[in-house]
Scaffold this active site. Structure first.
Site, PDB file in Angstrom:
ATOM      1  N   HIS A 399     107.811  63.606 -30.882  1.00 53.55           N
ATOM      2  CA  HIS A 399     107.183  64.352 -29.795  1.00 53.55           C
ATOM      3  C   HIS A 399     105.751  64.792 -30.121  1.00 53.55           C
ATOM      4  O   HIS A 399     105.031  65.268 -29.236  1.00 53.55           O
ATOM      5  CB  HIS A 399     108.028  65.583 -29.446  1.00 53.55           C
ATOM      6  CG  HIS A 399     108.055  65.894 -27.981  1.00 53.55           C
ATOM      7  ND1 HIS A 399     107.026  65.576 -27.123  1.00 53.55           N
ATOM      8  CD2 HIS A 399     108.994  66.481 -27.204  1.00 53.55           C
ATOM      9  CE1 HIS A 399     107.313  65.967 -25.903  1.00 53.55           C
ATOM     10  NE2 HIS A 399     108.511  66.512 -25.908  1.00 53.55           N
ATOM     11  N   ARG A 400     105.328  64.643 -31.365  1.00 56.32           N
ATOM     12  CA  ARG A 400     103.925  64.913 -31.691  1.00 56.32           C
ATOM     13  C   ARG A 400     103.023  63.839 -31.088  1.00 56.32           C
ATOM     14  O   ARG A 400     101.857  64.093 -30.755  1.00 56.32           O
ATOM     15  CB  ARG A 400     103.726  64.936 -33.209  1.00 56.32           C
ATOM     16  CG  ARG A 400     104.454  66.044 -33.938  1.00 56.32           C
ATOM     17  CD  ARG A 400     104.308  65.889 -35.444  1.00 56.32           C
ATOM     18  NE  ARG A 400     104.842  64.608 -35.910  1.00 56.32           N
ATOM     19  CZ  ARG A 400     104.807  64.206 -37.176  1.00 56.32           C
ATOM     20  NH1 ARG A 400     104.242  64.968 -38.107  1.00 56.32           N
ATOM     21  NH2 ARG A 400     105.325  63.035 -37.514  1.00 56.32           N
TER      22      ARG A 400
END
Length: 427
Positions: A399-400
């Site tokens: 999700h980064r």
């Protein structure tokens, strides 16, 4: 002149390897480039050749022992001019570069001087003649655990046979109707408890490194997983048609190949997902190529070799590369190159009959696709409930790098292509 062969540097920052199997024994004559030992690193297994011609004087490290780079593992009485003990072969024999002050490099990625200085101390030697050592090896007996009754503390054939009889206790703790000698390769190299109810097996390099990498991935990259269940009846029908074509008759064509093609097309449309996170430099690295990893279960543990530049390959080429990759992985012949620089991965959990799951990212990658089992299920098709071929896809992403919209779009794209595979060939 007696010369000691030092464990070469396997490269990629690795500082140790495990001695898996010796192909020679003391007193045996060897020629230059004869295979002498198999070692296992965190990445792969490698067979090392003899750098010299001569006679094996002494095996310095027993099988199953983890050794630091630069530690002496074998002594050879060489034929020819004298050389100092501990000398290493020149580049013509190793096939790799070396620095002036350090030993040979196995794959040419660099040297490990600090590891060499920290080489572990040599284990105690067991006195035993070559035939006795071979008997112990055949029976799976660790000579260091055998009581020596021979003159001068030498282990005899009878000592090894008695030790083997004592180990038969491991067959007492079996399930009803088990064969006495069940094929349980995962127990190889293990130590059986006195009552035979447990076997402790040292964690070897590949499995240990896999565990470390997965833990690091799970607790470093914030995982998000999205799921989609899709009617893949058209894909399964296309698969049958392709198998009948002359060019595919000699190739094992499976649903996984079509999933690979669909994922490659999805990455082409959404290239942002083909990236990695550089924590040290605080940068996102977008890859303009796709090295497609395929998670493979092997006797040594999970490996993820990858097909280099898979985005350039046709469906037929993908099928051939997949067959080669999986065969090499299961035989332990995967190279370090095949295990490095992957960009996105597929794990085919469907081969185990599993519908879906939450796959863990391969370290350094932003996404991994889990392909579940294809099963006949009730499905609404053209207004009627009929039996269709259905599978569930799961996409985990970092999700980064990947937000929910991008991850969902990629998964939806794969599902669409599998529901209507003609779209993949129209591009």
């Amino acid at each position: 002149m007696r010369r000691e062969f030092l464990l070469p540097d396997p490269g990629e920052g690795l500082t140790e390897a495990t001695i898996v199997h010796w192909y020679v024994e003391p007193g045996q004559a060897v020629q230059t480039n004869d295979t002498i030992v198999e070692i296992e690193t965190a990445k792969s297994s490698v067979e090392l050749p003899s750098p010299w011609e001569g006679t094996v004087a002494e095996i310095l490290v027993p099988e199953g022992t983890e050794v630091k780079v630069g530690a002496p593992i074998l002594a050879i009485d060489t034929v020819g001019e004298d050389a100092p003990a501990g000398a290493q072969p020149d580049d013509a024999h190793t096939g790799a570069g070396r620095t002036e002050s350090e030993g040979a490099i196995l794959v040419g990625y660099g040297t490990g001087g600090s590891a060499r200085r920290a080489a572990r101390s040599r284990p105690p030697r067991v006195l035993a003649k070559p035939p006795v050592r071979k008997l112990a090896k055949d029976l799976g007996i660790d000579l260091t655990t055998v009581h020596a009754s021979g003159p001068g503390g030498i282990v005899t054939r009878e000592d090894v046979q008695h030790a083997a009889e004592r180990q038969e206790a491991k067959h007492l703790a079996t399930y009803p109707h088990d064969a006495v000698k069940s094929d349980r390769p995962w127990l190889d190299g293990g130590t059986v408890s006195r009552d035979g109810r447990e076997t402790r097996v040292p964690v070897q390099s590949v499995r240990r490194r896999t565990a470390e990498a997965m833990v690091a991935s799970a607790f470093t990259a914030p995982h998000v997983t999205v799921f989609e269940t899709v009617d893949v009846t058209p894909t399964m029908e296309l698969l049958q048609e392709l198998r009948a074509l002359p060019e595919f008759r000699d190739v094992r064509l499976t649903p996984l190949v079509l999933v690979m093609k669909a994922l490659l097309m999805a990455v082409r449309r959404h290239p942002q997902i083909n990236a990695s996170w550089d924590e040290e430099r605080r940068e996102i690295v977008y890859k303009h190529y796709v090295n497609l990893g395929i998670a493979a279960s092997t006797p040594r543990g999970l490996m993820v070799p990858n097909i280099k530049d898979a985005h350039r390959l046709s469906l037929l080429e993908l099928a051939r590369e997949l067959a080669t990759l999986t065969t090499r992985a299961r035989s332990g012949a995967t190279s370090l190159t095949e295990l490095s620089q992957g960009t996105v991965t597929i794990t085919n959990i469907g081969v185990f009959g599993i519908d879906s799951g939450t796959p863990i990212l391969n370290p350094g990658e932003a996404a991994i696709l889990a392909f579940g089992a294809v099963k006949k299920q009730p499905w609404v098709h053209e207004g009627e409930v009929v039996a269709r071929d259905v599978t569930t896809l799961a996409l985990s992403f970092d999700h980064r790098l990947v937000d929910g919209e991008l991850g969902s779009r990629v998964l939806s794209e794969v599902a669409t292509l599998l529901h209507n595979p003609a779209l993949a060939f129209a591009q």
